[in-house]
Scaffold this motif. Structure first.
Motif, mmCIF file in Angstrom:
data_model
loop_
_atom_site.group_PDB
_atom_site.id
_atom_site.type_symbol
_atom_site.label_atom_id
_atom_site.label_comp_id
_atom_site.label_asym_id
_atom_site.label_seq_id
_atom_site.Cartn_x
_atom_site.Cartn_y
_atom_site.Cartn_z
ATOM 1 N N VAL A 187 61.334 24.272 48.266
ATOM 2 C CA VAL A 187 62.138 24.220 47.038
ATOM 3 C C VAL A 187 63.611 24.367 47.423
ATOM 4 N N PRO A 188 64.324 23.252 47.500
ATOM 5 C CA PRO A 188 65.706 23.305 48.007
ATOM 6 C C PRO A 188 66.609 24.243 47.209
ATOM 7 N N ASN A 189 66.372 24.426 45.944
ATOM 8 C CA ASN A 189 67.249 25.328 45.185
ATOM 9 C C ASN A 189 66.697 26.754 45.098
ATOM 10 N N ALA A 190 65.836 27.113 46.061
ATOM 11 C CA ALA A 190 65.385 28.510 46.135
ATOM 12 C C ALA A 190 66.617 29.392 46.282
ATOM 13 N N ARG A 191 66.578 30.584 45.715
ATOM 14 C CA ARG A 191 67.743 31.447 45.661
ATOM 15 C C ARG A 191 67.519 32.678 46.527
ATOM 16 N N LYS A 192 68.562 33.078 47.250
ATOM 17 C CA LYS A 192 68.457 34.283 48.053
ATOM 18 C C LYS A 192 68.527 35.500 47.132
ATOM 19 N N LEU A 193 67.635 36.456 47.369
ATOM 20 C CA LEU A 193 67.605 37.662 46.547
ATOM 21 C C LEU A 193 68.533 38.697 47.157
ATOM 22 N N HIS A 194 69.306 39.354 46.332
ATOM 23 C CA HIS A 194 70.182 40.409 46.836
ATOM 24 C C HIS A 194 69.376 41.685 47.093
ATOM 25 N N ARG A 195 68.450 41.963 46.191
ATOM 26 C CA ARG A 195 67.591 43.134 46.357
ATOM 27 C C ARG A 195 66.164 42.807 45.969
ATOM 28 N N ILE A 196 65.245 43.486 46.583
ATOM 29 C CA ILE A 196 63.827 43.310 46.258
ATOM 30 C C ILE A 196 63.165 44.660 46.519
ATOM 31 N N SER A 197 62.140 44.966 45.749
ATOM 32 C CA SER A 197 61.490 46.273 45.938
ATOM 33 C C SER A 197 60.496 46.202 47.100
ATOM 34 N N TYR A 198 60.203 47.375 47.654
ATOM 35 C CA TYR A 198 59.200 47.425 48.728
ATOM 36 C C TYR A 198 57.907 46.746 48.301
ATOM 37 N N GLU A 199 57.463 47.044 47.064
ATOM 38 C CA GLU A 199 56.175 46.532 46.599
ATOM 39 C C GLU A 199 56.189 45.008 46.545
ATOM 40 N N GLU A 200 57.290 44.472 45.992
ATOM 41 C CA GLU A 200 57.380 43.017 45.920
ATOM 42 C C GLU A 200 57.413 42.409 47.318
ATOM 43 N N MET A 201 58.174 43.036 48.209
ATOM 44 C CA MET A 201 58.273 42.525 49.571
ATOM 45 C C MET A 201 56.914 42.544 50.244
ATOM 46 N N LEU A 202 56.148 43.618 50.007
ATOM 47 C CA LEU A 202 54.814 43.696 50.606
ATOM 48 C C LEU A 202 53.945 42.546 50.137
ATOM 49 N N GLU A 203 54.018 42.248 48.835
ATOM 50 C CA GLU A 203 53.214 41.129 48.344
ATOM 51 C C GLU A 203 53.693 39.814 48.952
ATOM 52 N N LEU A 204 55.010 39.657 49.036
ATOM 53 C CA LEU A 204 55.526 38.412 49.611
ATOM 54 C C LEU A 204 55.138 38.318 51.082
ATOM 55 N N ALA A 205 55.279 39.433 51.830
ATOM 56 C CA ALA A 205 55.005 39.399 53.264
ATOM 57 C C ALA A 205 53.539 39.098 53.514
ATOM 58 N N SER A 206 52.655 39.820 52.801
ATOM 59 C CA SER A 206 51.245 39.596 53.069
ATOM 60 C C SER A 206 50.786 38.274 52.482
ATOM 61 N N GLN A 207 51.539 37.726 51.558
ATOM 62 C CA GLN A 207 51.165 36.465 50.940
ATOM 63 C C GLN A 207 51.743 35.272 51.681
ATOM 64 N N GLY A 208 52.371 35.491 52.800
ATOM 65 C CA GLY A 208 52.757 34.327 53.575
ATOM 66 C C GLY A 208 54.246 34.174 53.849
ATOM 67 N N ALA A 209 55.073 35.068 53.361
ATOM 68 C CA ALA A 209 56.486 35.005 53.730
ATOM 69 C C ALA A 209 56.629 35.803 55.017
ATOM 70 N N LYS A 210 57.017 35.154 56.087
ATOM 71 C CA LYS A 210 56.832 35.733 57.410
ATOM 72 C C LYS A 210 58.041 36.485 57.954
ATOM 73 N N VAL A 211 58.947 36.885 57.117
ATOM 74 C CA VAL A 211 60.184 37.459 57.616
ATOM 75 C C VAL A 211 60.001 38.868 58.167
ATOM 76 N N LEU A 212 59.273 39.711 57.455
ATOM 77 C CA LEU A 212 59.104 41.106 57.876
ATOM 78 C C LEU A 212 57.627 41.420 58.083
ATOM 79 N N GLN A 213 57.363 42.182 59.126
ATOM 80 C CA GLN A 213 55.987 42.617 59.344
ATOM 81 C C GLN A 213 55.566 43.568 58.225
ATOM 82 N N THR A 214 54.380 43.365 57.671
ATOM 83 C CA THR A 214 53.907 44.152 56.534
ATOM 84 C C THR A 214 53.993 45.656 56.796
ATOM 85 N N ARG A 215 53.543 46.068 57.995
ATOM 86 C CA ARG A 215 53.511 47.507 58.279
ATOM 87 C C ARG A 215 54.904 48.121 58.229
#
Lengths: 413, 413
Positions: A187-215
């Motif tokens: 999605v070329p117009n995806a937007r960078k998030l300034h802040r995200i909660s730990y919980e949301e990041m965990l869902e994103l990470a375990s759901q396939g966004a590979k930026v940060l290790q879940t642990r």
């Protein structure tokens, strides 16, 4: 004076020029008056080379030896980073995991950090070292053998140091400039998030966004370590850049129900048809799968006829053969009973994530409608408080991601 | 049951196939009922790569960081060797220097082994490990930082383990099959020696035969460790092969005055003409040279005129500029006084070595006559109890080596 942790991944220390570039960022933080702990990965490619040698030498390798060999990549970069900082006139030294020590427990190749006594590191700061450079991804077991933390473990090292040394923040430098509402390649117009909660990041990470290790995110959440993801390859490292992963209450912008869309391409759906439906049947199925090292993700059970049920689960495509083998063995041993196994190995998972779902009704049904309008058939659905995941035919994956990103207006803040 | 140390150098563990080949030799010794300590170098080329990175990052590098980086090569091979042995069904494990521990003192990059407490290694043998694989070339300082022993240090590691663990012998596997009367590339009928004394080996090693690190031979002599040099690339590892370096009294074949001919090609001769001859002048000259890191080898002083003297010394060609700089600085500071510096940088050193010289008269004069008969002019002469060295024009070096090898009949036992 603040104390911060800066972590540089493999692509950020891939060669001497990149190490010098990373060192420049460290120097900026030193000039800002900070005490800095730098966590480094191995030069990109090195760990794979070492792992390849281990596997070729002994396919069913001794994991303690794996750790002894594979940890050497980080030792090299930690020394080179310290040298580069010294070359810039900064008092710095390297530390290997056992020197700190980073005390580990659990299994080799997938160890957990148990404790990081801060005394040695604090003594070095007291002695005038502005920067302590630590080899990431590694530690030492009780028996003095080297441990590694599993792939991506340097993120966890960084967060653990931030917690142990009471750092003010932990900056994860990587090859992307932050966390996006979804993958910008789709999605070329995806937007960078300034802040995200730990919980949301965990869902994103375990759901396939590979930026940060879940642990590492889990650990940051437990110890309230503010994590920031930012690019190694941009000059600005001020507060304005990157994405901060923090507590939900520290985020002001949570107006939207959905924060991001994640996906995972190479999924498979496995259905056991007409399983005898009795107490304990789920354990009888998923026990052997766990023992076989199959990472079961979604699970759905449907009643199909009297006393029988269909059991469906998803797992990574490359674990399907292992799953089938384990299920057939359990069938032959009469531990479970089913008519047939149906494998659909061309599915993908699409997930919407957002803390706001807790207070917004109708998010899931809106998701289903958006997909239906696009003609995307949903195979399996699972939900949690802050996410909804669906399995769809793999060919529709990008279409589904784009449609959801548009429908929930993620391109605007 | 015997206990032996086997050391494999960089060319013997250059890749996974070579590691497997070396492991086969270890397996033979295990089958023979031996407890084995294996010392490994880094894969050939790896150490040079790491040293290159260190120098490029900080030319005047911190030697503690040098050690942290450069020691990683041996860590990799020790783990891979342990894995390979496990793959062959042998109970083996790897050890890094700090794990043993190999306690070091002195300076980083050129540390000395102070102590190897045998407890951990003995406990491993007692626990049923047939082989302990140790990363060579490295140890740990009192402050828990990693030390390295200098280039070729794995030979020293091997001998130190043999002494600490009271091994019955120490086998150095390398890319040649033993010690020869001289370099077979220069004298095709050079003969492999079955035995040679520590003292003779020291003279050969320091005189340009590059098979064994000098310090390892000194250490073996001090602790009476029988050393054997043999090839990694031949199948036979029985007592019949290789060259044993041992005490003079354990050698029966010492009938000949001369045991071998060594050479060193890239030497330079430096003469200070008309130096004021006063007490302390030698110290005034060679002190600054030592401070400048010039390895002065031969020294000759001739009276040239009343109250003046010519002082001649030799050093490696690539240290001549450094030597001249140091001497000119001392001249300008009025610490020494000379008319001019004459450099002859196309000389080479040829040395005959043999314990038998102690009891045979006329060895030196025979050497001079042989060279005179061949028309080889001698520039400088130095002698010790068991060797005679001469500087000759570099173009005559091979001729001189061949003539001496023939004249002393070294091709026959």
């Amino acid at each position: 004076m603040s104390r911060i942790v800066m972590k540089f991944g493999g692509t950020s220390v891939a060669d001497l020029d990149k190490i010098a570039n990373a060192a420049n960022k460290v120097a900026q933080e030193v000039e800002n008056g900070n005490q800095v702990v730098v966590i480094v990965s191995a030069m990109s490619g090195k760990t794979n080379e070492l792992v390849g040698w281990v596997r070729e030498t002994k396919p069913d390798y001794d994991q303690a030896e794996y750790d002894a060999v594979v940890s050497s990549g980080e030792n090299v970069t930690s020394g080179l980073m310290a040298l580069r900082l010294q070359q810039m006139g900064i008092k710095a030294r390297s530390w290997q995991g056992w020197q700190v020590p980073v005390k580990c427990t659990g299994h080799h190749e997938a160890a957990r950090i148990d404790d990081i006594p801060p005394e040695n590191m604090n003594a070095a700061f007291d002695a005038g070292y502005a920067v302590n450079v630590v080899a990431g991804f590694q530690g030492v077991m009780d028996d003095n053998r080297i441990a590694t933390l599993g792939r991506g473990g340097s993120d966890t090292t960084a967060v653990a140091f931030a917690a142990a040394l009471k750092a003010d923040r932990c900056d994860i430098y990587t090859d992307v400039d932050g966390i996006y509402t979804t993958d910008p390649r789709i999605v070329p117009n995806a937007r960078k998030l300034h802040r995200i909660s730990y919980e949301e990041m965990l869902e994103l990470a375990s759901q396939g966004a590979k930026v940060l290790q879940t642990r590492s995110v889990e650990l940051a959440r437990s110890y309230h370590v503010p994590l920031r993801v930012l690019s190694s390859f941009e000059d600005d490292i001020s507060d304005k850049v990157g994405t901060v992963v923090c507590r939900e209450k520290d985020i002001m912008e949570n107006i939207k129900a959905v924060k991001g869309v994640a996906y995972s391409r190479d999924e498979a759906k496995v259905t056991l048809v007409s399983v005898a439906d009795r107490p304990g049947v789920a354990a009888a199925i998923f026990g052997p799968l766990a023992d076989a090292g199959v990472n079961v993700d979604m699970i759905v059970q449907n009643i199909s006829e009297e006393g029988r049920t269909d059991m469906t689960f998803s797992c990574p495509v490359d674990q399907v053969l292992r799953a089938e083998k384990a299920l057939k063995a359990a069938h032959e041993a009469d531990d479970i009973n089913y008519k047939e196994i149906i494998v659909d190995d061309i599915v993908a998972k699409v997930t919407i994530v957002g803390n706001g779902m807790r207070s917004h009704a109708g998010v899931a049904s809106k998701m289903f409608k958006v997909l239906a309008d696009e003609g995307v058939n949903i195979r399996v659905i699972t939900t949690s408080e802050i996410k909804v995941s669906v399995l769809v035919d793999r060919k529709y994956m990008e279409l589904a991601v784009r449609a959801l990103h548009d429908a929930f207006e993620l391109e605007t803040a």
